[in-house]
Design a protein around this motif. Structure first.
Motif, PDB file in Angstrom:
ATOM      1  N   VAL A   1       0.851  -1.196   0.000  1.00 52.00           N
ATOM      2  CA  VAL A   1       0.000   0.000   0.000  1.00 52.00           C
ATOM      3  C   VAL A   1       0.883   1.242   0.000  1.00 52.00           C
ATOM      4  O   VAL A   1       1.847   1.320   0.765  1.00 52.00           O
ATOM      5  N   TYR A   2       0.554   2.216  -0.828  1.00 53.52           N
ATOM      6  CA  TYR A   2       1.241   3.505  -0.834  1.00 53.52           C
ATOM      7  C   TYR A   2       0.223   4.566  -0.444  1.00 53.52           C
ATOM      8  O   TYR A   2      -0.782   4.764  -1.132  1.00 53.52           O
ATOM      9  N   VAL A   3       0.464   5.251   0.688  1.00 53.87           N
ATOM     10  CA  VAL A   3      -0.462   6.265   1.195  1.00 53.87           C
ATOM     11  C   VAL A   3       0.147   7.638   0.949  1.00 53.87           C
ATOM     12  O   VAL A   3       1.115   8.018   1.598  1.00 53.87           O
ATOM     13  N   ASN A   4      -0.415   8.390   0.027  1.00 53.09           N
ATOM     14  CA  ASN A   4       0.158   9.686  -0.337  1.00 53.09           C
ATOM     15  C   ASN A   4      -0.308  10.775   0.623  1.00 53.09           C
ATOM     16  O   ASN A   4      -1.186  10.562   1.463  1.00 53.09           O
ATOM     17  N   THR A   5       0.287  11.952   0.497  1.00 53.28           N
ATOM     18  CA  THR A   5       0.011  13.073   1.389  1.00 53.28           C
ATOM     19  C   THR A   5      -1.485  13.379   1.458  1.00 53.28           C
ATOM     20  O   THR A   5      -2.153  13.483   0.436  1.00 53.28           O
ATOM     21  N   GLY A   6      -2.003  13.491   2.698  1.00 51.86           N
ATOM     22  CA  GLY A   6      -3.401  13.851   2.898  1.00 51.86           C
ATOM     23  C   GLY A   6      -4.373  12.704   2.818  1.00 51.86           C
ATOM     24  O   GLY A   6      -5.557  12.871   3.103  1.00 51.86           O
ATOM     25  N   SER A   7      -3.914  11.528   2.447  1.00 57.94           N
ATOM     26  CA  SER A   7      -4.790  10.368   2.326  1.00 57.94           C
ATOM     27  C   SER A   7      -4.760   9.537   3.604  1.00 57.94           C
ATOM     28  O   SER A   7      -3.938   9.771   4.488  1.00 57.94           O
ATOM     29  N   GLN A   8      -5.643   8.545   3.683  1.00 57.15           N
ATOM     30  CA  GLN A   8      -5.771   7.791   4.926  1.00 57.15           C
ATOM     31  C   GLN A   8      -5.925   6.301   4.650  1.00 57.15           C
ATOM     32  O   GLN A   8      -6.626   5.895   3.730  1.00 57.15           O
ATOM     33  N   PHE A   9      -5.254   5.512   5.513  1.00 52.95           N
ATOM     34  CA  PHE A   9      -5.331   4.050   5.420  1.00 52.95           C
ATOM     35  C   PHE A   9      -5.734   3.504   6.776  1.00 52.95           C
ATOM     36  O   PHE A   9      -5.078   3.766   7.788  1.00 52.95           O
ATOM     37  N   ASN A  10      -6.839   2.737   6.839  1.00 53.98           N
ATOM     38  CA  ASN A  10      -7.360   2.199   8.084  1.00 53.98           C
ATOM     39  C   ASN A  10      -7.302   0.679   8.078  1.00 53.98           C
ATOM     40  O   ASN A  10      -7.695   0.056   7.097  1.00 53.98           O
ATOM     41  N   MET A  11      -6.832   0.097   9.178  1.00 59.32           N
ATOM     42  CA  MET A  11      -6.844  -1.358   9.338  1.00 59.32           C
ATOM     43  C   MET A  11      -7.618  -1.720  10.593  1.00 59.32           C
ATOM     44  O   MET A  11      -7.333  -1.217  11.676  1.00 59.32           O
ATOM     45  N   ASN A  12      -8.602  -2.614  10.448  1.00 60.54           N
ATOM     46  CA  ASN A  12      -9.435  -3.029  11.564  1.00 60.54           C
ATOM     47  C   ASN A  12      -9.521  -4.552  11.615  1.00 60.54           C
ATOM     48  O   ASN A  12      -9.194  -5.234  10.656  1.00 60.54           O
ATOM     49  N   GLY A  13     -10.002  -5.076  12.730  1.00 58.90           N
ATOM     50  CA  GLY A  13     -10.184  -6.517  12.850  1.00 58.90           C
ATOM     51  C   GLY A  13      -8.858  -7.244  12.750  1.00 58.90           C
ATOM     52  O   GLY A  13      -7.876  -6.864  13.362  1.00 58.90           O
ATOM     53  N   SER A  14      -8.827  -8.310  11.951  1.00 61.78           N
ATOM     54  CA  SER A  14      -7.617  -9.117  11.765  1.00 61.78           C
ATOM     55  C   SER A  14      -6.997  -8.900  10.392  1.00 61.78           C
ATOM     56  O   SER A  14      -6.366  -9.801   9.832  1.00 61.78           O
ATOM     57  N   ALA A  15      -7.183  -7.727   9.838  1.00 66.49           N
ATOM     58  CA  ALA A  15      -6.621  -7.420   8.524  1.00 66.49           C
ATOM     59  C   ALA A  15      -5.104  -7.531   8.549  1.00 66.49           C
ATOM     60  O   ALA A  15      -4.462  -7.262   9.556  1.00 66.49           O
ATOM     61  N   LYS A  16      -4.535  -7.950   7.413  1.00 61.95           N
ATOM     62  CA  LYS A  16      -3.083  -8.110   7.368  1.00 61.95           C
ATOM     63  C   LYS A  16      -2.498  -7.671   6.038  1.00 61.95           C
ATOM     64  O   LYS A  16      -3.127  -7.770   4.991  1.00 61.95           O
ATOM     65  N   VAL A  17      -1.260  -7.165   6.119  1.00 66.51           N
ATOM     66  CA  VAL A  17      -0.464  -6.811   4.947  1.00 66.51           C
ATOM     67  C   VAL A  17       0.849  -7.562   5.083  1.00 66.51           C
ATOM     68  O   VAL A  17       1.624  -7.305   6.009  1.00 66.51           O
TER      69      VAL A  17
END
Length: 199
Positions: free
Chosen positions: A87-103
């Motif tokens: 995942v690439y999160v650029n300026t001003g953007s948002q990345f949310n991880m909940n539960g048992s999510a995995k990368v």
């Protein structure tokens, strides 16, 4: 690429986005919109690479104030790029991880945060590497990148981080504890994650 969200909303309930090539965001490109993964949805084995051999985010590229959210047992695995394999999160953007999510198992870096906000609840970001094979899970670039804990970090949460300077971790509804810090592991020798005591 696989999916392009331009100012709209995309909800994924199961299934797999896989084997897609692009210059940026091989699996998913979120540009000013919202993309949400639910259940056992997966983004796997995508690649970002341009004619010069460079590319940003094999899995998911989030830009222009976009929001990307992983819920349940959603996963991002085995994607490849020059910057931000998972995942690439650029300026001003948002990345949310909940539960048992995995990368996991992405190259180059699991989550590359460039001025954006990485919001986590109970994530697993492990076994991601850079092009040289060294651990690179959440790669934080910039002077004051904040990882915000939106709720309790439960047992099993495991987040590898890479940053040369201090890692700033903040929370919106409670003070951080040493137990929170234990959920974060430095991927770089000579650095550690700890709670900065208040005066």
């Amino acid at each position: 690429g696989g999916v392009w969200v331009y100012g709209g909303t995309f909800n994924m309930h199961g299934g797999t986005i896989t084997k897609n090539p692009a210059n940026h965001g091989g699996g998913v490109y979120v540009e000013g919109g919202k993309f949400t993964m639910n259940g056992t949805s997966s983004i796997t084995d995508n690649m970002a690479k341009d004619s010069n051999g460079n590319g940003t985010s094999g899995g998911v590229y989030v830009s222009n104030n976009g929001t990307f959210t992983m819920n349940g047992n959603a996963s991002i695995e085995s994607n490849r790029a020059t910057n931000g394999g998972g995942v690439y999160v650029n300026t001003g953007s948002q990345f949310n991880m909940n539960g048992s999510a995995k990368v996991t198992n992405n190259t180059d870096a699991g989550v590359y945060v460039r001025g954006g906000t990485f919001v986590s609840d109970k994530p697993t970001v492990t076994e991601n590497t850079n092009a040289s094979g060294a651990a690179s899970n959440v790669y934080l670039t910039g002077s004051e990148i904040t990882i915000t804990i939106g709720g309790t970090l439960n047992e099993g949460a495991n987040i590898g981080v890479t940053k040369n300077s201090a890692l700033l971790v903040a929370t919106g509804n409670r003070e951080l504890t040493p137990e929170d810090a234990k959920k974060f592991k430095s991927n770089r020798a000579g650095y550690e994650v700890s709670v900065d005591p208040k005066d």
